[in-house]
Design a protein around this motif. Structure first.
Motif, short mmCIF file in Angstrom:
data_model
loop_
_atom_site.label_atom_id
_atom_site.label_comp_id
_atom_site.label_asym_id
_atom_site.label_seq_id
_atom_site.Cartn_x
_atom_site.Cartn_y
_atom_site.Cartn_z
N ALA A 100 74.63 72.11 57.02
CA ALA A 100 74.07 72.05 58.37
C ALA A 100 72.55 72.05 58.31
O ALA A 100 71.93 73.07 58.06
N ASN A 101 71.93 70.89 58.52
CA ASN A 101 70.48 70.77 58.44
C ASN A 101 69.92 70.53 59.84
O ASN A 101 69.68 69.39 60.24
N ALA A 102 69.67 71.62 60.58
CA ALA A 102 69.20 71.52 61.96
C ALA A 102 67.80 70.92 62.04
O ALA A 102 67.50 70.16 62.97
N ALA A 103 66.92 71.24 61.09
CA ALA A 103 65.56 70.70 61.11
C ALA A 103 65.59 69.18 60.99
O ALA A 103 64.89 68.47 61.73
N GLN A 104 66.41 68.68 60.10
CA GLN A 104 66.55 67.22 59.93
C GLN A 104 67.12 66.60 61.21
O GLN A 104 66.70 65.52 61.63
N LEU A 105 68.06 67.29 61.85
CA LEU A 105 68.64 66.79 63.09
C LEU A 105 67.58 66.70 64.19
O LEU A 105 67.48 65.69 64.89
N ILE A 106 66.77 67.76 64.34
CA ILE A 106 65.71 67.76 65.36
C ILE A 106 64.72 66.64 65.11
O ILE A 106 64.31 65.93 66.03
N GLU A 107 64.33 66.44 63.85
CA GLU A 107 63.39 65.37 63.52
C GLU A 107 63.98 64.00 63.83
O GLU A 107 63.30 63.12 64.36
N ALA A 108 65.25 63.81 63.53
CA ALA A 108 65.92 62.53 63.80
C ALA A 108 66.02 62.27 65.30
O ALA A 108 65.81 61.14 65.76
N VAL A 109 66.34 63.32 66.07
CA VAL A 109 66.42 63.17 67.53
C VAL A 109 65.05 62.83 68.08
O VAL A 109 64.90 61.91 68.90
N ALA A 111 62.57 61.38 66.68
CA ALA A 111 62.14 60.03 66.27
C ALA A 111 63.05 58.95 66.84
O ALA A 111 62.79 57.76 66.64
N GLY A 112 64.13 59.34 67.51
CA GLY A 112 65.04 58.36 68.09
C GLY A 112 65.89 57.64 67.07
O GLY A 112 66.36 56.52 67.31
N ARG A 113 66.13 58.27 65.92
CA ARG A 113 66.93 57.64 64.87
C ARG A 113 68.41 57.96 65.12
O ARG A 113 68.98 58.90 64.55
N VAL A 114 69.01 57.18 65.99
CA VAL A 114 70.38 57.42 66.44
C VAL A 114 71.37 57.40 65.28
O VAL A 114 72.25 58.27 65.18
N ALA A 115 71.25 56.45 64.39
CA ALA A 115 72.19 56.34 63.26
C ALA A 115 72.10 57.57 62.37
O ALA A 115 73.13 58.08 61.90
N GLU A 116 70.88 58.09 62.17
CA GLU A 116 70.72 59.28 61.34
C GLU A 116 71.35 60.50 62.01
O GLU A 116 72.00 61.31 61.36
#
Length: 174
Positions: A100-109, A111-116
């Motif tokens: 569970a990588n919440a920091a990576q999830l927040i960064e992806a959200v 940046a609008g990286r939907v696929a990530e």
């Protein structure tokens, strides 16, 4: 109107709905890997010594699910196979904090990286920790919002989800 007669060892009719709700809470927590909710509900049940009632209802729910999903002879085979595969220690929900990588999830959200975002969620078998980390991140960001922003955001969420009750704005740390 159907009249039923209560047997000596049967769960009282007035307690059935409450017990079903408690069993459903336990099942939802187990299904979604929410270890904290599962442990909390289980602790409550054990403290109240109603394990028998909840076990009966969980068994009834499982039997109904099997009955609706399988023909009788297939359902019995499925149950036998499950019984053979049952783990030795069934005292908790399996969780995996490491994926569970919440920091990576927040960064992806952000940046609008939907696929990530989709990939992160799909790759996390137990989303409890992922969502918990996301909530923690949001809570840490709340004090950084300009005055009044939180009220606008919560008002918009209420409009979208049909809630109309006003709840006073809470500031982080209060």
């Amino acid at each position: 109107m159907v009249v039923t007669e209560e047997l000596a060892q049967e769960l009282p009719a007035e307690a059935v709905e409450e017990a079903k709700a408690r069993a459903a809470t336990l099942l939802l927590a187990f299904r979604h890997g929410n270890q904290l909710a599962f442990d909390h509900e289980l602790d409550l049940l054990l403290a109240e010594n109603i394990e028998r009632e909840v076990t009966t209802l969980l068994t009834w729910i499982a039997a109904e699910a099997v009955r609706k999903a399988y023909a009788p002879e297939v359902g019995d085979r499925v149950l036998r196979a499950m019984a053979r595969r049952a783990p030795k220690d069934t005292g908790g929900v399996q969780v995996d904090e490491e994926t569970a990588n919440a920091a990576q999830l927040i960064e992806a959200v952000a940046a609008g990286r939907v696929a990530e975002v989709r990939g992160l969620v799909a790759a996390t078998a137990d989303t409890t920790y992922l969502l918990g980390g996301l909530l923690q991140g949001v809570a840490m960001m709340l004090p950084l919002l300009p005055e009044g922003e939180l009220s606008e955001i919560t008002a918009e969420l209420r409009r979208r989800h049909g809630g109309t009750a006003h709840v006073p704005e809470a500031r982080a740390g209060v």
